[in-house]
Design a protein around this motif. Sequence first.
Motif, PDB file in Angstrom:
ATOM      1  N   THR A  50       0.991  -1.259  -0.261  1.00 26.63           N
ATOM      2  CA  THR A  50      -0.364  -0.275  -0.266  1.00 26.63           C
ATOM      3  C   THR A  50       1.427   0.806   0.025  1.00 26.63           C
ATOM      4  O   THR A  50       0.494   2.333  -0.579  1.00 26.63           O
ATOM      5  N   ALA A  51       2.340   1.091   0.910  1.00 23.89           N
ATOM      6  CA  ALA A  51       2.640   2.482   1.195  1.00 23.89           C
ATOM      7  C   ALA A  51       3.000   2.749  -0.963  1.00 23.89           C
ATOM      8  O   ALA A  51       3.525   3.369  -0.905  1.00 23.89           O
ATOM      9  N   ASP A  52       4.028   2.001  -0.917  1.00 23.24           N
ATOM     10  CA  ASP A  52       3.734   1.622  -2.638  1.00 23.24           C
ATOM     11  C   ASP A  52       3.099   2.305  -3.478  1.00 23.24           C
ATOM     12  O   ASP A  52       3.553   3.887  -4.117  1.00 23.24           O
ATOM     13  N   ARG A  53       2.003   1.930  -3.484  1.00 19.37           N
ATOM     14  CA  ARG A  53       0.818   2.583  -3.762  1.00 19.37           C
ATOM     15  C   ARG A  53       1.246   4.467  -4.023  1.00 19.37           C
ATOM     16  O   ARG A  53       0.942   5.461  -4.047  1.00 19.37           O
ATOM     17  N   ILE A  54       0.655   4.487  -2.680  1.00 21.20           N
ATOM     18  CA  ILE A  54       0.449   6.041  -2.427  1.00 21.20           C
ATOM     19  C   ILE A  54       1.578   6.520  -2.327  1.00 21.20           C
ATOM     20  O   ILE A  54       1.009   7.931  -3.311  1.00 21.20           O
ATOM     21  N   ARG A  55       2.660   5.758  -2.437  1.00 24.03           N
ATOM     22  CA  ARG A  55       3.742   6.890  -2.651  1.00 24.03           C
ATOM     23  C   ARG A  55       3.829   7.193  -4.308  1.00 24.03           C
ATOM     24  O   ARG A  55       3.963   8.712  -4.330  1.00 24.03           O
ATOM     25  N   ALA A  56       3.628   5.993  -5.066  1.00 23.06           N
ATOM     26  CA  ALA A  56       3.649   6.546  -6.218  1.00 23.06           C
ATOM     27  C   ALA A  56       2.688   7.766  -6.646  1.00 23.06           C
ATOM     28  O   ALA A  56       2.562   8.975  -7.743  1.00 23.06           O
ATOM     29  N   ALA A  57       0.972   7.202  -6.015  1.00 26.60           N
ATOM     30  CA  ALA A  57       0.145   8.312  -6.865  1.00 26.60           C
ATOM     31  C   ALA A  57       0.280   9.824  -5.451  1.00 26.60           C
ATOM     32  O   ALA A  57       0.196  10.922  -6.168  1.00 26.60           O
ATOM     33  N   LEU A  58       1.117   9.785  -4.763  1.00 25.55           N
ATOM     34  CA  LEU A  58       1.262  11.358  -3.976  1.00 25.55           C
ATOM     35  C   LEU A  58       2.299  11.814  -5.113  1.00 25.55           C
ATOM     36  O   LEU A  58       1.830  12.990  -5.518  1.00 25.55           O
ATOM     37  N   GLN A  59       3.081  10.997  -5.666  1.00 21.44           N
ATOM     38  CA  GLN A  59       4.396  11.557  -6.762  1.00 21.44           C
ATOM     39  C   GLN A  59       2.990  12.322  -7.671  1.00 21.44           C
ATOM     40  O   GLN A  59       3.492  13.910  -8.671  1.00 21.44           O
ATOM     41  N   ARG A  60       2.292  11.116  -8.526  1.00 19.70           N
ATOM     42  CA  ARG A  60       1.781  11.207  -9.469  1.00 19.70           C
ATOM     43  C   ARG A  60       0.437  12.741  -9.158  1.00 19.70           C
ATOM     44  O   ARG A  60       0.777  13.739 -10.407  1.00 19.70           O
ATOM     45  N   THR A  61       0.288  13.165  -8.374  1.00 19.59           N
ATOM     46  CA  THR A  61      -0.988  13.979  -8.401  1.00 19.59           C
ATOM     47  C   THR A  61      -0.177  15.113  -8.059  1.00 19.59           C
ATOM     48  O   THR A  61      -0.991  16.456  -7.774  1.00 19.59           O
ATOM     49  N   GLY A  62       0.957  15.446  -7.446  1.00 14.92           N
ATOM     50  CA  GLY A  62       1.340  15.951  -7.067  1.00 14.92           C
ATOM     51  C   GLY A  62       0.957  16.946  -5.422  1.00 14.92           C
ATOM     52  O   GLY A  62       0.650  18.573  -5.451  1.00 14.92           O
ATOM     53  N   TYR A  63       0.822  16.156  -4.771  1.00 15.75           N
ATOM     54  CA  TYR A  63       0.048  16.023  -3.619  1.00 15.75           C
ATOM     55  C   TYR A  63       0.641  17.403  -2.694  1.00 15.75           C
ATOM     56  O   TYR A  63       1.910  16.832  -2.089  1.00 15.75           O
ATOM     57  N   THR A  64      -0.207  18.030  -2.107  1.00 18.26           N
ATOM     58  CA  THR A  64       0.185  19.257  -0.764  1.00 18.26           C
ATOM     59  C   THR A  64      -0.706  18.892   0.021  1.00 18.26           C
ATOM     60  O   THR A  64      -1.931  18.882   0.149  1.00 18.26           O
ATOM     61  N   PRO A  65      -0.528  18.903   1.420  1.00 16.54           N
ATOM     62  CA  PRO A  65      -1.195  19.170   2.167  1.00 16.54           C
ATOM     63  C   PRO A  65      -1.343  20.340   2.359  1.00 16.54           C
ATOM     64  O   PRO A  65      -1.424  21.410   1.957  1.00 16.54           O
ATOM     65  N   ASN A  66      -2.244  20.669   3.288  1.00 21.85           N
ATOM     66  CA  ASN A  66      -3.814  21.388   3.530  1.00 21.85           C
ATOM     67  C   ASN A  66      -3.784  21.524   5.447  1.00 21.85           C
ATOM     68  O   ASN A  66      -4.731  20.821   5.397  1.00 21.85           O
ATOM     69  N   LYS A  67      -2.530  22.624   5.586  1.00 17.61           N
ATOM     70  CA  LYS A  67      -2.416  22.632   6.805  1.00 17.61           C
ATOM     71  C   LYS A  67      -3.613  22.739   7.701  1.00 17.61           C
ATOM     72  O   LYS A  67      -3.903  22.585   9.302  1.00 17.61           O
ATOM     73  N   SER A  68      -4.795  24.185   6.998  1.00 18.29           N
ATOM     74  CA  SER A  68      -6.516  24.664   7.404  1.00 18.29           C
ATOM     75  C   SER A  68      -6.777  23.388   7.718  1.00 18.29           C
ATOM     76  O   SER A  68      -7.073  23.076   8.674  1.00 18.29           O
ATOM     77  N   ALA A  69      -6.876  21.846   7.021  1.00 16.96           N
ATOM     78  CA  ALA A  69      -7.698  21.540   7.415  1.00 16.96           C
ATOM     79  C   ALA A  69      -7.371  20.132   8.369  1.00 16.96           C
ATOM     80  O   ALA A  69      -8.060  19.810   9.083  1.00 16.96           O
TER      81      ALA A  69
END
Lengths: 353, 353
Positions: A50-69
Amino acid sequence: MSPEADGLHKQPRGRGHGRATQATVAAQAGVTTMTVSRFLRSPGLVSADTADRIRAALQRTGYTPNKSAGMLAGRRSSIVAVIVPSIAHATFSETVQALSDGLQQHALELLLASTNYQPAREERQIRAVLAWSPSALVVTGRMHSPGATALLQQARADGVPVVEIWDFDPRAKDIVQIGFSHRQVGELMAGHLIERGYRDLVYLDNSVPEDLRAHERGKAFARAAGKSGALVRVVAMPRMDPMAAGRAVLQELQATGLPRAMAFSSDFPAAGAWLQAQSAGIVVPGSLALLGFGDYPIAAQLGAGLSTVSVDRSAIGSLCARQLLGQLRPDLFEPVPAGERLVQPRILLRGST
Amino acid sequence: MSPEADGLHKQPRGRGHGRATQATVAAQAGVTTMTVSRFLRSPGLVSADTADRIRAALQRTGYTPNKSAGMLAGRRSSIVAVIVPSIAHATFSETVQALSDGLQQHALELLLASTNYQPAREERQIRAVLAWSPSALVVTGRMHSPGATALLQQARADGVPVVEIWDFDPRAKDIVQIGFSHRQVGELMAGHLIERGYRDLVYLDNSVPEDLRAHERGKAFARAAGKSGALVRVVAMPRMDPMAAGRAVLQELQATGLPRAMAFSSDFPAAGAWLQAQSAGIVVPGSLALLGFGDYPIAAQLGAGLSTVSVDRSAIGSLCARQLLGQLRPDLFEPVPAGERLVQPRILLRGST
DNA sequence: ATGAAAGCGCTAACAT
DNA sequence: ATGTTAGCGCTTTCAT
């Protein structure tokens, strides 16, 4: 049913012109947002696959956390708010730097605000930073407007640690202070000049009218020197470039009569006076002794050196960090014992006294 | 049914040890949170009577807004993130101050981060500030790590205005830059010394290795001076107190042979050299000319004054503010025309050249 | 002029 | 190891 190729849970992205969210990542990784959230905070809690898939997805999407949320949901913040009179001034920047360093290791970030020495602005800034729900609050000095005092009190009541830096008043009991005694500095400066045999003294206070701590040094200087039987004049020259002020004062005194020694609210006017003495051929300290405050780099560069009073500005910052960590994570750290919260100023004897 | 005396809708406060929320206020005022929210943003939209009750409730509860919740719900933020190499350094503080002033009037607040001139830290800081969903992003200079460049690009793609300050490269087209040409500064400095008849030159670069803008000035200086047939040596002395570096270099040169003129990466090493010249009895500019950069206050205080190159650091900040407002509120403001984004450096002829 | 419902993006507190 | 449910405090949108 194996969610894999494309998002099956929800498909955000596209509506609010926007950034990828945990939902975007979750969809791509074929998990729920909860798993993504978990992975982000403690990667060890999800399976390697799962970690691998999430890492890949994070990479692809360019996810940035939302501190406010995150803050809103987590009911806690990684912010320490710091309010100083001036960001630019070398005086506070060292303290802030040390504070920042001490907190950064523990994932706490600084929210910095400045007041320009205006009490009214301090109150506004305290109000402003409180809106970010800081987990701790650091203010400069012990004098605050009634409104500001009320805000600080309420913050404390709400469980937010408050620390006053840069000033230490032995009489304060309920509030945590980390700093030094400005009265002591004034006395130290007077004592030093008296000891060296100077009796006709001028103190130049170049600080802004609102800088009560600087005035306290000047008043203590005058009182202590007066007690020792010296002649003391206190001159105020606020709102002028510090070095220029030092130079100007000495020029005036050349006309009306030089004292035997001068002390200054900081090294910068002292440096200005030193330069003026150079130009005018006044021998330092033979004809005129000069004593600064702060031990800024320039003090070491002037001829045989400018004598000054040094205060460990970085120590104030690191002690403050220690103290805050002690209050925020009592399980891991201990607050600074009251006895260590007082930073000692020292006379630095160089060639100008 | 008239909800008045005590809260009838919901009664928060008490659960999460916490601060008053709009719900607390609403309950006390006998309205819903919606009305409180409305009042807070545009007081005119609620009846005078309601307004009074809300005001009273705000007072009593000591309500402080929660920015996180506001940002999350409102999908917009009042934050402009600014990333500079160093917060403390006088160089950037004036620019940041002007930027802050320009934005404050429009309810935009600064989120300030510093990189210590480390590209890797810049990338981390960009990532960190993006987590706060800033409505605009200001970075220093035009050189960024590949990762940082990608982040900036994505931010722009997400509709976040990005401005590069402090550097202006005429070749850049897609990206908004506000600043000056460091190459031009180097050429200006060389040109000035050549014009005044000096042919044997030393340039002292005291900047940290990572400060590419400073190196650019040095390289341009050497190239331009070389073209004019002057003898040029470039000396690097990073990681040393600036004033001390200037002093040290001159001391070395005294042993190996003085040049006719020296130029410096900033006024501070120039001031150090000036002081050393004083001590050593070297006549400025008779035997040795000195040229600084930055026009910091100290330059005006040294004897007959230190010649220097001045750049309007505040202008960079205010232009940046104007530009951002132009991009954020195109209905109210216009972006800065490309032609005005270039700030012109000027030679300040004083007594040292 | 005011309110009800829904949801921003995330995490705590349970499940399973 | 992963998912479900609920809700943080506020604002949006749509009533009334």
